[in-house]
Write a protein that holds these residues in place. Sequence first.
Motif, PDB file in Angstrom:
ATOM      1  N   GLY A   1       1.577   8.144   0.840  1.00  0.00           N
ATOM      2  CA  GLY A   1       1.937   9.434   0.153  1.00  0.00           C
ATOM      3  C   GLY A   1       1.375   9.499  -1.429  1.00  0.00           C
ATOM      4  N   LYS A   2       0.718   8.474  -1.712  1.00  0.00           N
ATOM      5  CA  LYS A   2       0.169   8.346  -2.867  1.00  0.00           C
ATOM      6  C   LYS A   2      -1.337   8.835  -3.000  1.00  0.00           C
ATOM      7  CE  LYS A   2       3.840   6.557  -4.645  1.00  0.00           C
ATOM      8  NZ  LYS A   2       3.751   5.079  -5.026  1.00  0.00           N
ATOM      9  N   THR A   3      -1.804   9.394  -4.136  1.00  0.00           N
ATOM     10  CA  THR A   3      -3.316   9.805  -4.244  1.00  0.00           C
ATOM     11  C   THR A   3      -4.093   8.683  -4.396  1.00  0.00           C
ATOM     12  OG1 THR A   3      -3.174   9.743  -6.808  1.00  0.00           O
ATOM     13  CG2 THR A   3      -2.298  11.767  -5.669  1.00  0.00           C
ATOM     14  N   ALA A   4      -5.364   8.834  -4.169  1.00  0.00           N
ATOM     15  CA  ALA A   4      -6.384   7.820  -4.073  1.00  0.00           C
ATOM     16  C   ALA A   4      -6.422   7.131  -5.560  1.00  0.00           C
ATOM     17  CB  ALA A   4      -7.727   8.525  -4.008  1.00  0.00           C
ATOM     18  N   LYS A   5      -6.347   7.999  -6.623  1.00  0.00           N
ATOM     19  CA  LYS A   5      -6.011   7.248  -7.827  1.00  0.00           C
ATOM     20  C   LYS A   5      -4.768   6.262  -7.989  1.00  0.00           C
ATOM     21  CE  LYS A   5      -8.672  10.370 -10.908  1.00  0.00           C
ATOM     22  NZ  LYS A   5      -9.557  11.123  -9.975  1.00  0.00           N
ATOM     23  N   GLN A   6      -3.838   6.736  -7.536  1.00  0.00           N
ATOM     24  CA  GLN A   6      -2.482   5.989  -7.464  1.00  0.00           C
ATOM     25  C   GLN A   6      -2.630   4.596  -6.824  1.00  0.00           C
ATOM     26  OE1 GLN A   6       0.221   9.149  -6.403  1.00  0.00           O
ATOM     27  NE2 GLN A   6       0.795   9.711  -8.432  1.00  0.00           N
ATOM     28  N   ARG A   7      -3.468   4.926  -5.552  1.00  0.00           N
ATOM     29  CA  ARG A   7      -3.569   3.772  -4.640  1.00  0.00           C
ATOM     30  C   ARG A   7      -4.453   2.631  -5.404  1.00  0.00           C
ATOM     31  NH1 ARG A   7      -4.049   5.393   1.464  1.00  0.00           N
ATOM     32  NH2 ARG A   7      -2.255   6.635   1.537  1.00  0.00           N
ATOM     33  N   CYS A   8      -5.328   3.041  -5.875  1.00  0.00           N
ATOM     34  CA  CYS A   8      -6.510   2.189  -6.764  1.00  0.00           C
ATOM     35  C   CYS A   8      -5.698   1.589  -7.751  1.00  0.00           C
ATOM     36  CB  CYS A   8      -7.622   3.086  -7.426  1.00  0.00           C
ATOM     37  SG  CYS A   8      -8.774   2.083  -8.105  1.00  0.00           S
ATOM     38  N   GLU A   9      -4.841   2.313  -8.746  1.00  0.00           N
ATOM     39  CA  GLU A   9      -4.016   1.638  -9.724  1.00  0.00           C
ATOM     40  C   GLU A   9      -3.233   0.530  -9.258  1.00  0.00           C
ATOM     41  OE1 GLU A   9      -2.459   4.889 -11.668  1.00  0.00           O
ATOM     42  OE2 GLU A   9      -4.263   5.175 -13.114  1.00  0.00           O
ATOM     43  N   ALA A  10      -2.465   0.639  -8.060  1.00  0.00           N
ATOM     44  CA  ALA A  10      -1.307  -0.117  -7.617  1.00  0.00           C
ATOM     45  C   ALA A  10      -2.127  -1.096  -7.013  1.00  0.00           C
ATOM     46  CB  ALA A  10      -0.692   0.618  -6.553  1.00  0.00           C
ATOM     47  N   LEU A  11      -3.363  -0.910  -6.227  1.00  0.00           N
ATOM     48  CA  LEU A  11      -3.777  -2.476  -5.508  1.00  0.00           C
ATOM     49  C   LEU A  11      -4.429  -3.246  -6.868  1.00  0.00           C
ATOM     50  CD1 LEU A  11      -5.487  -0.415  -2.620  1.00  0.00           C
ATOM     51  CD2 LEU A  11      -3.797  -2.321  -2.634  1.00  0.00           C
ATOM     52  N   ILE A  12      -5.065  -2.510  -7.841  1.00  0.00           N
ATOM     53  CA  ILE A  12      -5.761  -3.250  -8.964  1.00  0.00           C
ATOM     54  C   ILE A  12      -4.659  -4.159  -9.527  1.00  0.00           C
ATOM     55  CG2 ILE A  12      -6.830  -3.285 -11.196  1.00  0.00           C
ATOM     56  CD1 ILE A  12      -8.453  -0.963 -10.205  1.00  0.00           C
ATOM     57  N   ALA A  13      -3.258  -3.689  -9.732  1.00  0.00           N
ATOM     58  CA  ALA A  13      -2.421  -4.291 -10.215  1.00  0.00           C
ATOM     59  C   ALA A  13      -1.748  -5.485  -9.678  1.00  0.00           C
ATOM     60  CB  ALA A  13      -1.087  -3.340 -10.706  1.00  0.00           C
ATOM     61  N   ILE A  14      -2.264  -5.512  -8.375  1.00  0.00           N
ATOM     62  CA  ILE A  14      -1.591  -6.835  -7.647  1.00  0.00           C
ATOM     63  C   ILE A  14      -2.817  -7.700  -7.216  1.00  0.00           C
ATOM     64  CG2 ILE A  14       0.412  -5.826  -6.522  1.00  0.00           C
ATOM     65  CD1 ILE A  14      -0.987  -5.631  -3.877  1.00  0.00           C
ATOM     66  N   ALA A  15      -3.999  -7.201  -7.764  1.00  0.00           N
ATOM     67  CA  ALA A  15      -5.083  -7.976  -7.436  1.00  0.00           C
ATOM     68  C   ALA A  15      -5.231  -9.477  -8.411  1.00  0.00           C
ATOM     69  CB  ALA A  15      -6.640  -7.327  -7.895  1.00  0.00           C
ATOM     70  N   HIS A  16      -6.004 -10.395  -8.173  1.00  0.00           N
ATOM     71  CA  HIS A  16      -6.187 -11.616  -8.951  1.00  0.00           C
ATOM     72  C   HIS A  16      -6.327 -11.192 -10.353  1.00  0.00           C
ATOM     73  CE1 HIS A  16      -7.138 -15.537 -10.540  1.00  0.00           C
ATOM     74  NE2 HIS A  16      -6.585 -16.064  -9.484  1.00  0.00           N
ATOM     75  N   PRO A  17      -5.808 -11.723 -11.280  1.00  0.00           N
ATOM     76  CA  PRO A  17      -6.032 -11.349 -12.728  1.00  0.00           C
ATOM     77  C   PRO A  17      -7.417 -11.669 -13.125  1.00  0.00           C
ATOM     78  CG  PRO A  17      -4.155 -12.483 -12.588  1.00  0.00           C
ATOM     79  CD  PRO A  17      -4.688 -12.585 -11.290  1.00  0.00           C
TER      80      PRO A  17
END
Length: 431
Positions: free
Chosen positions: A399-415
């Motif tokens: 249900g999220k936009t492409a931008k929201q998905r991108c932000e959410a995935l980067i937030a759980i990527a390795h630092p």
Amino acid sequence: MSVQSMYQSKRMSAADAVQFVRNGDTIVVPTGAAEPPALLHALSDARHKLHGVVVSQILPLRKYAYIDPETVENVRHSAYFFGGATRPGGQEGWVDYVPAYFSELPMLIRRNMTPADVVFAIVSPMDEYGYFSLSLGPDYTMAAVEKARAVVLEVNPNVPFANGNCHIHISQVAALTESNDPLFEVGLPKIGPVQEAIGAHVAEMIPDGATLQIGYGGIPDAVVMQLTNKHNLGVHTEMVGDGIMTLVEAGVIDNSRKNVNRGKMLATFALGSKKLYDFINRNPSIEMHPVDTTNDPFLAGQNDNLHCINATMQIDFLGQCGSETLGPKPYSGTGGQADFVRAANRSNGGKAFIVLPSTAKDDTISRIVPTLTPGTHVTTSKNDINYVVTEYGVAQLRGKTAKQRCEALIAIAHPNFRAELREQAKKLNLL
């Protein structure tokens, strides 16, 4: 003729039983531990006398001699899902591959879209009514039993007699051979700190009364080990393994809140220890069914609070999951991941979790990427993805936009990769 007389009339050596295979036949073999080693060794021994024979199977566990590039014109393996024995041949091109949802394999067989001339399977001893139990893998094989010209069984006293739609009558059998070798066993995978952290994130989101689908691997088992404080869980799954059995023993699983098959666990194949196989034997709390029952998204999704945990190897900014290839190189197969993601999405209160470590190759590669590696097969689509979990947290994408998905995935990527991923996202106009 009595069922015992029929049994004796069809009993023969494995070498003789293999003579029911004709040139050009496709032999359907069940998943994993349900493969019949005596029959497949005999087929390997006889392969030079055969031509154009195909063996179709998900996840072979042993490297039989017929899995051989020198004799593919005699007997060739065709994988519904690669395992260690067939992966090299798949990557080199001499083992074939049939892309398909696990849930749809019985339909493909019934509609003659994929052939099933002969069935080879390992089964329990026959009961007094003439029935054998294909307890370790009814999967797509029960459909093949309906279509096959010849059903050839390997009868082994170590195979449990399970309840469910997994029974073959002696009248359906062309030939049988007997063996008493121990069944193939698989222990619990090794669980490290990364798997444990991912498991903790998922376990926290599983409520009491949930129905579970849990695959094989370190991360799913890490989830299982952290569910011992839950109550009234149920099971509607593809694979039953030792992890689920330990939760039953702990009193966590009682299937009391399931909407479908209340009071019973459902699975389509078993892969674990002797203790697990003994647990299945005539146990009224577990039933083994074909995969078009266990994995059908409509049927599985009728259970409220269906929580499904499956792993992937790579995910891009939109949420596309590459779970079966390394670039274009085959690694596993489609399996049931998409089946259960869709089932959980249908379920009232359901959650579909895709889990993965944030990195690979000793933290040198991010598994969260802007775009999938060229040639990667998409297993779970961007339209189906819901929860993605790494050791760094949870990203909810549906249900999220492409931008929201991108932000959410980067937030759980390795630092170590987040800054680079942000730069790449800007170039794609996603940030």
